[in-house]
Design a protein around this motif. Structure first.
Motif: not given
Length: 70
Positions: A31-46, A56-64
């Motif tokens: 889940s940490r690797m997926v979050c890292l990949g999603l953040r990289k994609i979000a940072n590179k996207s315009t 939203a996907m990252i927030e979904g992975l932070k479920r309690p």
């Protein structure tokens, strides 16, 4: 003397690793690797939509209800 200490340390490490639940460890790692990949994609996207979708996907992975490592 050092060999006895090293053997004792090795046995202690084996015991600690034996007590861990690897399914929990692997789930948290993945889940940490997926979050890292999603953040990289979000940072590179315009595109704002892709950034919001990644957040939203990252927030979904932070479920309690994810199991905790003891």
């Amino acid at each position: 003397m050092p060999t006895i200490f090293l053997k004792m340390l090795l046995e202690a490490l084996k015991a600690m690793v034996g007590k861990m639940m690897f399914s929990v460890v692997s789930e948290r790692f993945l889940s940490r690797m997926v979050c890292l990949g999603l953040r990289k994609i979000a940072n590179k996207s315009t595109n704002d939509f892709s950034r919001e979708a990644a957040e939203a996907m990252i927030e979904g992975l932070k479920r309690p209800d994810l199991p905790k490592i003891k």
